[in-house]
Design a protein around this motif. Structure first.
Motif, short mmCIF file in Angstrom:
data_model
loop_
_atom_site.label_atom_id
_atom_site.label_comp_id
_atom_site.label_asym_id
_atom_site.label_seq_id
_atom_site.Cartn_x
_atom_site.Cartn_y
_atom_site.Cartn_z
N UNK A 127 0.83 -1.21 0.00
CA UNK A 127 0.00 0.00 0.00
C UNK A 127 0.86 1.26 0.00
N UNK A 128 2.04 1.18 0.63
CA UNK A 128 2.97 2.31 0.65
C UNK A 128 3.69 2.49 -0.69
N UNK A 129 3.67 1.45 -1.52
CA UNK A 129 4.45 1.41 -2.77
C UNK A 129 5.93 1.62 -2.50
N UNK A 130 6.41 0.89 -1.51
CA UNK A 130 7.82 0.99 -1.17
C UNK A 130 8.66 0.18 -2.14
N UNK A 131 9.77 0.73 -2.64
CA UNK A 131 10.67 -0.04 -3.50
C UNK A 131 11.31 -1.18 -2.71
N UNK A 132 11.55 -2.29 -3.41
CA UNK A 132 12.22 -3.47 -2.82
C UNK A 132 11.40 -4.09 -1.69
N UNK A 133 10.06 -3.85 -1.69
CA UNK A 133 9.26 -4.36 -0.58
C UNK A 133 9.20 -5.88 -0.56
N UNK A 134 9.50 -6.54 -1.69
CA UNK A 134 9.43 -8.00 -1.75
C UNK A 134 10.73 -8.66 -1.29
N UNK A 135 11.76 -7.87 -1.08
CA UNK A 135 13.04 -8.44 -0.67
C UNK A 135 12.91 -9.05 0.73
N UNK A 136 13.58 -10.15 0.95
CA UNK A 136 13.61 -10.73 2.29
C UNK A 136 14.69 -10.01 3.08
#
Length: 446
Positions: free
Chosen positions: A276-285
């Motif tokens: 929802x924030x549209x943060x970059x790299x949000x899928x990174x572990x």
């Protein structure tokens, strides 16, 4: 003698600088240009011919502070030029303060000077025009902010900075390194590298090769860090997004080339909130990467900022954040309660969360981090640390270790430190700690 008697007084300008370090760098550039043209910087409203207010407009509290500062300057002086992030919202300023002389947006150095010339022409005098080669700075002599780019290519839903400061524009690497060299020669012992998105440095110019001291250097974060690491001073990285290229920087920290310190604005840990924030790299572990970084550089300090109460954040989302915080064991953490910002997309994503719930989550978050911080600092008792002295207060020297950035992190209070010198390094032994700060005694000056 008559020439001296009729000498035209130097034009005097008052200056108010608000907001983040990036804004401070903008202020320093304007101040440097003013001094190079013979203007005197006044320490009071009464003594100034006009006042420049460099504003912040990121969150509601910052907007209110900026509007209050403009109002105070108008009341005390009457002639005010407004610049900075809030300046991008000309109408909002004019509604409250219609009498300001002029308004410009952020990093509008030339436009500000043009307006100053219009209302207060410079008095050309080659003797008063001289400024130090490092320019005029707002920080103490021993540390300085080094801004490597303007703007940002991301569109985080809680942020309006890109609409104010525009897309990413990387400074030429040669210019950045030349500025770093000038600062070092002027006595700076610590460079704090800043931008809106430090990890993206050079993306906009496709990592173009530049030149410094006759040698080719890529416009790229790794190349920048490698070169700064040869200068023999502290180099601290701020506003680093956790892109894969950050992995390449960690060995430099392990080798002592730059400080083992990363300021990474994670903002949250729940995947639904990050989406929802549209943060970059949000899928990174990120947890796995933090483990990997610490395996390479065990002394690594990680600081971050988070937002609680983001629209749509559930109790489950918040618990995910607390659990992540417990696992990540970050060293330094700041937390903001979400507040709506005019123009931010997040305001329309979901209903705002009740203020009491947001306050409760913030308190729980800060309590959790205080416990983590206290435990980590207790482990430093008995260790020796190199510190940089920031101030002397009575018999106590206030210093910072490699784990502490100025103004946002903790301090090292050195007993019987009155004889130490501000801006110099010292070797100390840690003897006590609380939730955020350390206490030490002198081993030796370095």
């Amino acid at each position: 003698m008559s020439v001296l008697t009729n000498k035209k007084p130097e034009p005097k300008i008052g200056f108010v600088s608000l907001g983040c370090p990036k804004n401070s760098v903008d202020s320093e550039r304007i101040l440097t240009q003013l001094r190079s043209e013979g203007y005197v910087i006044s320490a009071s409203y009464d003594d100034a011919d006009l006042v420049i207010v460099n504003t912040c407009g990121f969150i509601d509290e910052a907007v209110e502070e900026s509007l209050d500062a403009i109002g105070e300057a108008l009341a005390e002086n009457g002639k005010v030029i407004v610049t900075g992030c809030l300046g991008a919202r000309d109408d909002d300023i004019r509604k409250v303060h219609p009498d300001v002389l002029a308004i410009t947006g952020p990093h509008a150095y030339e436009e500000v000077m043009t307006i100053v010339h219009e209302y207060l022409p410079p008095k050309h005098d080659p003797f008063s025009d001289l400024v130090p080669p490092q320019g005029v700075r707002l920080t103490p002599r021993h540390y300085a902010y080094l801004k490597i780019s303007e703007g940002c290519n991301h569109h985080c839903t809680f942020c309006i900075i890109p609409s104010m400061r525009g897309k990413l524009v990387s400074r030429p690497i040669g210019d950045v390194l030349e500025e770093a060299e000038r600062l070092k020669e002027a006595g700076v012992k610590e460079l704090l590298v800043i931008s809106q998105d430090t990890s993206a440095y050079g993306v906009d110019v496709r990592y173009r090769t530049g030149f410094w001291q006759g040698q080719p250097v890529k416009t790229q974060l790794l190349a920048l860090c490698e070169t700064l690491g040869q200068m023999g001073i502290w180099v601290r990285l701020h506003y680093v997004y956790p892109y894969p290229n950050v992995d390449d920087i960690i060995p430099l920290m392990a080798e002592g080339k730059i400080l083992p310190y990363l300021d990474i604005p994670f903002q949250h840990a729940s995947q639904s909130v990050l989406k929802a924030m549209k943060r970059p790299a949000h899928a990174e572990n990120t947890l796995q990467r933090i483990v990997k970084w610490r395996a390479i550089c065990p002394q690594l300090t990680i600081r971050s900022t988070f937002i609680v109460g983001f629209p749509g954040e559930t109790e489950e989302d918040f618990q995910i954040l607390l659990d992540w915080l417990e696992q990540a064991q970050l060293d330094r953490v700041g937390c903001f309660k979400y507040s709506p910002v005019d123009g931010a997309v997040a305001n329309d994503l979901a209903d705002l969360i009740d203020e009491e719930i947001v306050e409760d989550r913030w308190q729980r978050f800060m309590q959790k981090q205080a416990e983590i911080s206290a435990t980590k600092l207790q482990k430093k008792i008995g260790t020796e640390q190199q510190v940089l002295v920031d101030a002397i207060e009575g018999d106590i020297a206030i210093a910072r270790s490699i784990a502490d950035a100025p103004e946002i992190d903790g301090i090292v209070a050195i007993q019987k430190g009155a004889d130490l010198t501000v801006g110099e390094f010292a070797q100390v032994k840690i003897i006590a700690a609380d939730d955020y700060d350390l206490e030490a005694v002198i081993v030796q000056q370095t």
